[in-house]
Design a protein around this motif. Structure first.
Motif, mmCIF file in Angstrom:
data_model
loop_
_atom_site.group_PDB
_atom_site.id
_atom_site.type_symbol
_atom_site.label_atom_id
_atom_site.label_comp_id
_atom_site.label_asym_id
_atom_site.label_seq_id
_atom_site.Cartn_x
_atom_site.Cartn_y
_atom_site.Cartn_z
ATOM 1 N N VAL A 107 45.079 38.731 49.919
ATOM 2 C CA VAL A 107 43.754 39.352 50.023
ATOM 3 C C VAL A 107 43.367 39.536 51.484
ATOM 4 N N GLY A 108 42.486 40.502 51.720
ATOM 5 C CA GLY A 108 42.079 40.805 53.091
ATOM 6 C C GLY A 108 40.829 40.078 53.529
ATOM 7 N N ASP A 109 40.043 39.567 52.591
ATOM 8 C CA ASP A 109 38.794 38.878 52.943
ATOM 9 C C ASP A 109 38.637 37.641 52.064
ATOM 10 N N ASP A 110 39.379 36.616 52.377
ATOM 11 C CA ASP A 110 39.396 35.430 51.546
ATOM 12 C C ASP A 110 38.031 34.745 51.521
ATOM 13 N N PRO A 113 35.757 31.432 49.333
ATOM 14 C CA PRO A 113 35.937 30.234 48.515
ATOM 15 C C PRO A 113 35.847 30.497 47.014
ATOM 16 N N GLU A 114 35.057 31.500 46.624
ATOM 17 C CA GLU A 114 34.843 31.734 45.196
ATOM 18 C C GLU A 114 35.967 32.530 44.529
ATOM 19 N N TRP A 115 36.872 33.107 45.328
ATOM 20 C CA TRP A 115 37.897 33.967 44.728
ATOM 21 C C TRP A 115 38.754 33.201 43.717
ATOM 22 N N GLY A 116 39.110 31.967 44.028
ATOM 23 C CA GLY A 116 39.980 31.199 43.128
ATOM 24 C C GLY A 116 39.396 31.060 41.737
ATOM 25 N N ASP A 163 49.117 27.356 50.553
ATOM 26 C CA ASP A 163 49.019 26.747 51.890
ATOM 27 C C ASP A 163 47.750 27.150 52.645
ATOM 28 N N ASP A 164 46.620 27.217 51.947
ATOM 29 C CA ASP A 164 45.339 27.558 52.567
ATOM 30 C C ASP A 164 45.352 28.918 53.266
ATOM 31 N N ARG A 165 46.318 29.759 52.917
ATOM 32 C CA ARG A 165 46.367 31.119 53.450
ATOM 33 C C ARG A 165 45.624 32.043 52.495
ATOM 34 N N PRO A 166 45.318 33.285 52.911
ATOM 35 C CA PRO A 166 44.661 34.238 52.002
ATOM 36 C C PRO A 166 45.644 34.787 50.982
ATOM 37 N N GLU A 167 46.336 33.888 50.291
ATOM 38 C CA GLU A 167 47.319 34.259 49.280
ATOM 39 C C GLU A 167 47.141 33.373 48.056
#
Length: 332
Positions: free
Chosen positions: A255-258, A260-263, A279-283
Protein backbone atom coordinates in the motif's frame (compact mmCIF):
# COMPACT_ATOMS: atom_id res chain seq x y z
CA UNK A 1 20.33 -41.99 10.59
CA UNK A 2 21.40 -45.44 11.76
CA UNK A 3 24.38 -47.06 10.12
CA UNK A 4 23.36 -49.44 7.35
CA UNK A 5 25.35 -51.95 5.37
CA UNK A 6 25.86 -51.39 1.65
CA UNK A 7 23.23 -53.08 -0.46
CA UNK A 8 24.60 -55.58 -3.03
CA UNK A 9 24.72 -54.40 -6.63
CA UNK A 10 21.48 -55.17 -8.42
CA UNK A 11 19.27 -53.21 -10.78
CA UNK A 12 16.05 -51.57 -9.70
CA UNK A 13 13.01 -51.64 -12.00
CA UNK A 14 12.82 -48.65 -14.32
CA UNK A 15 9.99 -46.16 -14.17
CA UNK A 16 7.84 -45.13 -17.08
CA UNK A 17 8.14 -41.48 -18.05
CA UNK A 18 5.72 -39.33 -19.97
CA UNK A 19 6.35 -36.53 -22.41
CA UNK A 20 9.84 -35.70 -23.64
CA UNK A 21 12.52 -38.13 -22.54
CA UNK A 22 14.51 -36.62 -19.64
CA UNK A 23 18.26 -36.28 -20.08
CA UNK A 24 19.04 -37.78 -16.66
CA UNK A 25 16.97 -40.39 -14.83
CA UNK A 26 18.11 -41.40 -11.34
CA UNK A 27 15.94 -44.29 -10.21
CA UNK A 28 15.97 -45.65 -6.63
CA UNK A 29 19.74 -45.27 -6.18
CA UNK A 30 21.47 -46.40 -2.99
CA UNK A 31 25.15 -45.87 -2.18
CA UNK A 32 26.94 -46.36 1.12
CA UNK A 33 30.37 -45.63 2.56
CA UNK A 34 31.53 -47.84 5.46
CA UNK A 35 27.97 -48.63 6.48
CA UNK A 36 26.71 -45.05 6.20
CA UNK A 37 24.22 -44.35 3.43
CA UNK A 38 25.21 -41.36 1.32
CA UNK A 39 22.24 -41.95 -0.99
CA UNK A 40 19.10 -43.57 0.34
CA UNK A 41 16.78 -44.65 -2.51
CA UNK A 42 17.28 -41.43 -4.45
CA UNK A 43 15.09 -40.77 -7.51
CA UNK A 44 14.81 -37.66 -9.68
CA UNK A 45 14.86 -36.57 -13.32
CA UNK A 46 16.53 -33.73 -15.22
CA UNK A 47 14.39 -32.40 -18.12
CA UNK A 48 16.00 -31.95 -21.51
CA UNK A 49 17.19 -28.40 -22.19
CA UNK A 50 16.75 -27.34 -18.59
CA UNK A 51 19.09 -25.63 -16.16
CA UNK A 52 18.56 -27.89 -13.17
CA UNK A 53 19.74 -26.92 -9.70
CA UNK A 54 20.92 -29.61 -7.28
CA UNK A 55 20.77 -28.22 -3.75
CA UNK A 56 21.60 -29.63 -0.34
CA UNK A 57 23.63 -29.08 2.84
CA UNK A 58 27.18 -30.37 3.18
CA UNK A 59 27.13 -34.16 3.32
CA UNK A 60 23.69 -34.40 1.72
CA UNK A 61 24.86 -36.65 -1.13
CA UNK A 62 25.35 -34.12 -3.93
CA UNK A 63 28.91 -35.03 -4.93
CA UNK A 64 28.20 -38.77 -4.73
CA UNK A 65 25.21 -38.28 -7.04
CA UNK A 66 27.30 -36.27 -9.49
CA UNK A 67 30.05 -38.90 -9.56
CA UNK A 68 27.52 -41.62 -10.31
CA UNK A 69 25.85 -39.62 -13.08
CA UNK A 70 29.19 -38.86 -14.77
CA UNK A 71 30.28 -42.55 -14.53
CA UNK A 72 33.07 -42.04 -11.96
CA UNK A 73 31.25 -44.15 -9.38
CA UNK A 74 28.98 -47.17 -9.69
CA UNK A 75 25.70 -47.17 -7.79
CA UNK A 76 25.39 -50.08 -5.37
CA UNK A 77 21.68 -50.32 -6.10
CA UNK A 78 19.36 -48.69 -8.57
CA UNK A 79 19.63 -47.41 -12.11
CA UNK A 80 21.00 -44.18 -13.56
CA UNK A 81 20.44 -43.37 -17.21
CA UNK A 82 21.86 -40.47 -19.21
CA UNK A 83 20.28 -39.89 -22.63
CA UNK A 84 18.52 -43.22 -22.15
CA UNK A 85 21.77 -45.15 -21.61
CA UNK A 86 22.72 -46.94 -18.41
CA UNK A 87 25.82 -45.26 -16.93
CA UNK A 88 27.30 -48.61 -15.93
CA UNK A 89 26.67 -50.58 -19.12
CA UNK A 90 27.36 -47.71 -21.54
CA UNK A 91 29.81 -45.51 -19.67
CA UNK A 92 32.00 -44.75 -22.70
CA UNK A 93 29.02 -43.59 -24.78
CA UNK A 94 27.76 -41.48 -21.88
CA UNK A 95 31.16 -39.85 -21.37
CA UNK A 96 31.19 -38.70 -25.00
CA UNK A 97 28.06 -36.63 -24.40
CA UNK A 98 28.76 -35.11 -20.99
CA UNK A 99 31.17 -32.59 -19.49
CA UNK A 100 31.98 -32.66 -15.77
CA UNK A 101 33.44 -29.68 -13.91
CA UNK A 102 34.49 -30.52 -10.31
CA UNK A 103 34.47 -27.98 -7.50
CA UNK A 104 38.25 -27.54 -7.56
CA UNK A 105 40.70 -26.83 -10.36
CA UNK A 106 42.93 -29.60 -11.66
CA UNK A 107 46.71 -29.75 -11.13
CA UNK A 108 47.77 -28.59 -14.62
CA UNK A 109 48.71 -25.16 -13.31
CA UNK A 110 52.03 -24.79 -15.17
CA UNK A 111 50.35 -25.05 -18.56
CA UNK A 112 49.13 -22.07 -20.51
CA UNK A 113 45.40 -21.81 -21.11
CA UNK A 114 45.85 -22.92 -24.74
CA UNK A 115 48.07 -25.87 -23.80
CA UNK A 116 45.58 -27.01 -21.18
CA UNK A 117 42.64 -26.94 -23.57
CA UNK A 118 44.69 -28.51 -26.37
CA UNK A 119 45.65 -31.40 -24.09
CA UNK A 120 42.02 -32.24 -23.32
CA UNK A 121 40.87 -31.76 -26.92
CA UNK A 122 43.58 -34.24 -27.98
CA UNK A 123 42.38 -36.65 -25.28
CA UNK A 124 38.97 -36.60 -27.00
CA UNK A 125 40.69 -37.61 -30.24
CA UNK A 126 40.34 -34.32 -32.10
CA UNK A 127 42.94 -33.75 -34.88
CA UNK A 128 45.21 -30.71 -34.58
CA UNK A 129 43.34 -28.40 -36.99
CA UNK A 130 40.00 -29.21 -35.36
CA UNK A 131 41.49 -28.66 -31.91
CA UNK A 132 42.67 -25.17 -32.82
CA UNK A 133 39.22 -24.22 -34.10
CA UNK A 134 37.51 -25.76 -31.06
CA UNK A 135 39.78 -23.92 -28.62
CA UNK A 136 39.19 -20.58 -30.35
CA UNK A 137 35.44 -21.14 -30.11
CA UNK A 138 35.38 -22.07 -26.42
CA UNK A 139 37.74 -19.21 -25.53
CA UNK A 140 35.40 -16.79 -27.29
CA UNK A 141 32.36 -18.27 -25.55
CA UNK A 142 33.99 -17.89 -22.12
CA UNK A 143 35.51 -14.48 -23.00
CA UNK A 144 39.06 -15.74 -22.48
CA UNK A 145 40.65 -14.99 -25.88
CA UNK A 146 43.07 -12.51 -24.35
CA UNK A 147 44.35 -15.07 -21.83
CA UNK A 148 45.14 -17.98 -24.19
CA UNK A 149 48.92 -17.72 -23.58
CA UNK A 150 48.76 -17.01 -19.82
CA UNK A 151 49.88 -19.58 -17.28
CA UNK A 152 46.94 -21.02 -15.38
CA UNK A 153 48.80 -20.54 -12.09
CA UNK A 154 48.75 -16.77 -12.65
CA UNK A 155 45.01 -16.52 -13.19
CA UNK A 156 42.49 -15.39 -10.59
CA UNK A 157 40.00 -17.85 -9.14
CA UNK A 158 37.29 -16.50 -11.45
CA UNK A 159 39.48 -16.85 -14.54
CA UNK A 160 40.46 -20.37 -13.53
CA UNK A 161 36.78 -21.26 -13.25
CA UNK A 162 36.29 -19.97 -16.80
CA UNK A 163 39.17 -22.10 -18.01
CA UNK A 164 37.61 -25.09 -16.27
CA UNK A 165 34.31 -24.40 -18.01
CA UNK A 166 36.11 -23.99 -21.35
CA UNK A 167 37.73 -27.38 -20.79
CA UNK A 168 34.30 -28.93 -20.20
CA UNK A 169 33.12 -27.52 -23.55
CA UNK A 170 35.94 -28.80 -25.79
CA UNK A 171 34.01 -31.98 -26.66
CA UNK A 172 30.78 -30.00 -27.25
CA UNK A 173 28.81 -31.96 -24.59
CA UNK A 174 25.03 -32.10 -24.56
CA UNK A 175 24.96 -32.28 -20.75
CA UNK A 176 27.08 -30.14 -18.42
CA UNK A 177 27.57 -31.35 -14.83
CA UNK A 178 28.94 -28.52 -12.68
CA UNK A 179 29.88 -28.98 -9.02
CA UNK A 180 29.82 -25.65 -7.14
CA UNK A 181 30.99 -23.62 -10.18
CA UNK A 182 30.59 -20.25 -8.41
CA UNK A 183 32.34 -21.27 -5.19
CA UNK A 184 34.90 -18.67 -4.07
CA UNK A 185 34.11 -16.19 -6.83
CA UNK A 186 33.68 -12.48 -6.24
CA UNK A 187 30.24 -11.01 -7.07
CA UNK A 188 31.24 -9.78 -10.54
CA UNK A 189 32.89 -13.07 -11.54
CA UNK A 190 29.83 -14.94 -10.25
CA UNK A 191 27.43 -12.80 -12.30
CA UNK A 192 29.58 -13.21 -15.42
CA UNK A 193 29.70 -16.99 -14.95
CA UNK A 194 25.92 -17.15 -14.60
CA UNK A 195 25.55 -15.16 -17.85
CA UNK A 196 27.74 -17.73 -19.61
CA UNK A 197 25.56 -20.53 -18.27
CA UNK A 198 22.45 -18.78 -19.55
CA UNK A 199 24.06 -18.50 -23.00
CA UNK A 200 24.88 -22.21 -22.98
CA UNK A 201 21.30 -23.06 -22.04
CA UNK A 202 20.03 -20.92 -24.93
CA UNK A 203 22.22 -23.07 -27.22
CA UNK A 204 20.13 -26.10 -26.22
CA UNK A 205 22.48 -27.67 -23.68
CA UNK A 206 21.17 -29.23 -20.50
CA UNK A 207 22.97 -27.94 -17.39
CA UNK A 208 23.00 -29.71 -14.03
CA UNK A 209 24.48 -27.41 -11.40
CA UNK A 210 25.22 -28.23 -7.77
CA UNK A 211 25.39 -25.11 -5.62
CA UNK A 212 24.77 -23.60 -2.17
CA UNK A 213 24.03 -20.16 -3.64
CA UNK A 214 20.29 -20.46 -3.37
CA UNK A 215 19.27 -16.95 -4.41
CA UNK A 216 21.06 -17.26 -7.72
CA UNK A 217 19.60 -20.69 -8.41
CA UNK A 218 16.11 -19.24 -7.99
CA UNK A 219 16.84 -16.75 -10.77
CA UNK A 220 18.87 -19.09 -12.95
CA UNK A 221 17.20 -22.51 -12.80
CA UNK A 222 13.85 -23.64 -14.14
CA UNK A 223 13.89 -26.90 -12.16
CA UNK A 224 15.54 -28.01 -8.93
CA UNK A 225 16.17 -31.05 -6.76
CA UNK A 226 16.68 -30.63 -3.01
CA UNK A 227 18.52 -33.45 -1.25
CA UNK A 228 19.19 -33.84 2.47
CA UNK A 229 20.79 -36.71 4.38
CA UNK A 230 20.83 -38.80 1.23
CA UNK A 231 17.13 -38.42 0.48
CA UNK A 232 15.33 -36.29 -2.09
CA UNK A 233 13.03 -33.78 -0.40
CA UNK A 234 11.76 -32.10 -3.56
CA UNK A 235 12.28 -32.39 -7.30
CA UNK A 236 10.41 -30.34 -9.87
CA UNK A 237 9.93 -26.86 -11.26
CA UNK A 238 11.20 -23.91 -9.23
CA UNK A 239 7.77 -22.28 -9.55
CA UNK A 240 6.21 -25.29 -7.81
CA UNK A 241 8.77 -25.14 -5.00
CA UNK A 242 8.27 -21.43 -4.37
CA UNK A 243 4.48 -21.55 -4.47
CA UNK A 244 3.00 -21.56 -0.99
CA UNK A 245 1.09 -24.74 -0.30
CA UNK A 246 -2.07 -24.73 1.74
CA UNK A 247 -5.83 -24.80 1.62
CA UNK A 248 -6.14 -21.10 0.72
CA UNK A 249 -4.23 -18.91 -1.75
CA UNK A 250 -2.13 -16.05 -0.39
CA UNK A 251 -1.38 -12.65 -1.91
CA UNK A 252 0.94 -9.86 -0.86
CA UNK A 253 -0.60 -6.37 -0.86
CA UNK A 254 1.65 -3.30 -0.90
CA UNK A 255 0.00 0.00 0.00
CA UNK A 256 1.05 3.59 -0.60
CA UNK A 257 -0.42 5.17 2.54
CA UNK A 258 -0.25 2.73 5.40
CA UNK A 259 -2.62 3.40 8.30
CA UNK A 260 -3.20 1.54 11.57
CA UNK A 261 -6.80 0.72 10.67
CA UNK A 262 -6.02 -0.98 7.36
CA UNK A 263 -5.35 -4.37 8.98
CA UNK A 264 -8.73 -4.60 10.69
CA UNK A 265 -10.58 -3.35 7.60
CA UNK A 266 -8.85 -5.92 5.40
CA UNK A 267 -9.77 -8.72 7.82
CA UNK A 268 -13.44 -7.71 7.57
CA UNK A 269 -13.58 -8.21 3.79
CA UNK A 270 -15.64 -11.10 2.38
CA UNK A 271 -13.63 -14.28 2.03
CA UNK A 272 -10.53 -13.06 3.86
CA UNK A 273 -9.20 -15.76 6.20
CA UNK A 274 -6.21 -13.93 7.70
CA UNK A 275 -4.18 -10.73 7.34
CA UNK A 276 -0.59 -10.34 8.48
CA UNK A 277 1.52 -7.20 8.21
CA UNK A 278 5.01 -7.95 6.88
CA UNK A 279 7.80 -6.71 9.18
CA UNK A 280 6.01 -3.43 10.01
CA UNK A 281 6.34 -2.42 6.35
CA UNK A 282 3.41 -1.09 4.25
CA UNK A 283 2.80 -4.67 3.10
CA UNK A 284 0.18 -7.22 4.07
CA UNK A 285 0.02 -10.96 3.47
CA UNK A 286 -3.63 -11.80 2.79
CA UNK A 287 -5.01 -15.33 2.88
CA UNK A 288 -8.47 -15.74 1.39
CA UNK A 289 -11.03 -18.43 0.65
CA UNK A 290 -11.32 -18.72 -3.12
CA UNK A 291 -14.78 -20.35 -2.77
CA UNK A 292 -16.14 -17.09 -1.31
CA UNK A 293 -14.36 -14.48 -3.40
CA UNK A 294 -12.17 -14.20 -6.48
CA UNK A 295 -8.84 -12.44 -6.77
CA UNK A 296 -10.43 -9.68 -8.85
CA UNK A 297 -13.25 -9.15 -6.35
CA UNK A 298 -10.80 -9.06 -3.46
CA UNK A 299 -8.66 -6.42 -5.14
CA UNK A 300 -11.76 -4.38 -6.00
CA UNK A 301 -12.88 -4.51 -2.37
CA UNK A 302 -9.44 -3.33 -1.21
CA UNK A 303 -9.57 -0.36 -3.58
CA UNK A 304 -13.12 0.47 -2.43
CA UNK A 305 -11.73 0.90 1.09
CA UNK A 306 -9.74 3.87 -0.23
CA UNK A 307 -6.42 2.04 0.04
CA UNK A 308 -3.78 3.14 -2.46
CA UNK A 309 -2.54 -0.13 -3.94
CA UNK A 310 1.02 -0.10 -5.26
CA UNK A 311 1.47 -3.86 -5.48
CA UNK A 312 -0.72 -6.96 -5.48
CA UNK A 313 0.75 -10.35 -6.35
CA UNK A 314 0.73 -13.98 -5.33
CA UNK A 315 2.89 -14.45 -2.25
CA UNK A 316 5.69 -16.87 -2.99
CA UNK A 317 8.35 -18.29 -0.75
CA UNK A 318 11.99 -17.42 -1.17
CA UNK A 319 14.20 -20.35 -2.12
CA UNK A 320 16.03 -20.00 1.20
CA UNK A 321 12.73 -20.40 3.05
CA UNK A 322 11.76 -23.46 1.04
CA UNK A 323 15.21 -24.96 1.58
CA UNK A 324 15.00 -24.53 5.36
CA UNK A 325 11.50 -25.99 5.43
CA UNK A 326 12.61 -29.13 3.61
CA UNK A 327 15.99 -29.81 5.22
CA UNK A 328 16.89 -30.82 8.77
CA UNK A 329 19.06 -29.12 11.35
CA UNK A 330 22.17 -30.72 12.80
CA UNK A 331 25.60 -31.94 11.88
CA UNK A 332 25.75 -34.49 9.07
Amino acid sequence: MSELQATPVRPAPGRATSGAEPVVVVDDVVHSYKGRRALDHVSFEVPAGSLHGFVGPNGAGKTTSLKIICTLLRPQYGVVKVFGQDVVEHQHSVRRRIGFMPDHFSSYRQMTVFEYLDFFAAAYGQPFKQRTTTIEEVLALTDMEGRRDDLISGLSRGMQQRVGLARVLVNDPDLLLLDEPASGLDPRARIELMEILKALKSMGKTIFISSHILSELAELCDSVTIIDRGRVKFSGKVSQLLARTGEHPMFRLTVGDDRPEWGDQLRALTGVVSVEQVDDRPEYRIEFDWTQTSTNDLLRSVIDLGIVVTGFAEDKRHLNEAFLDLTERGVR
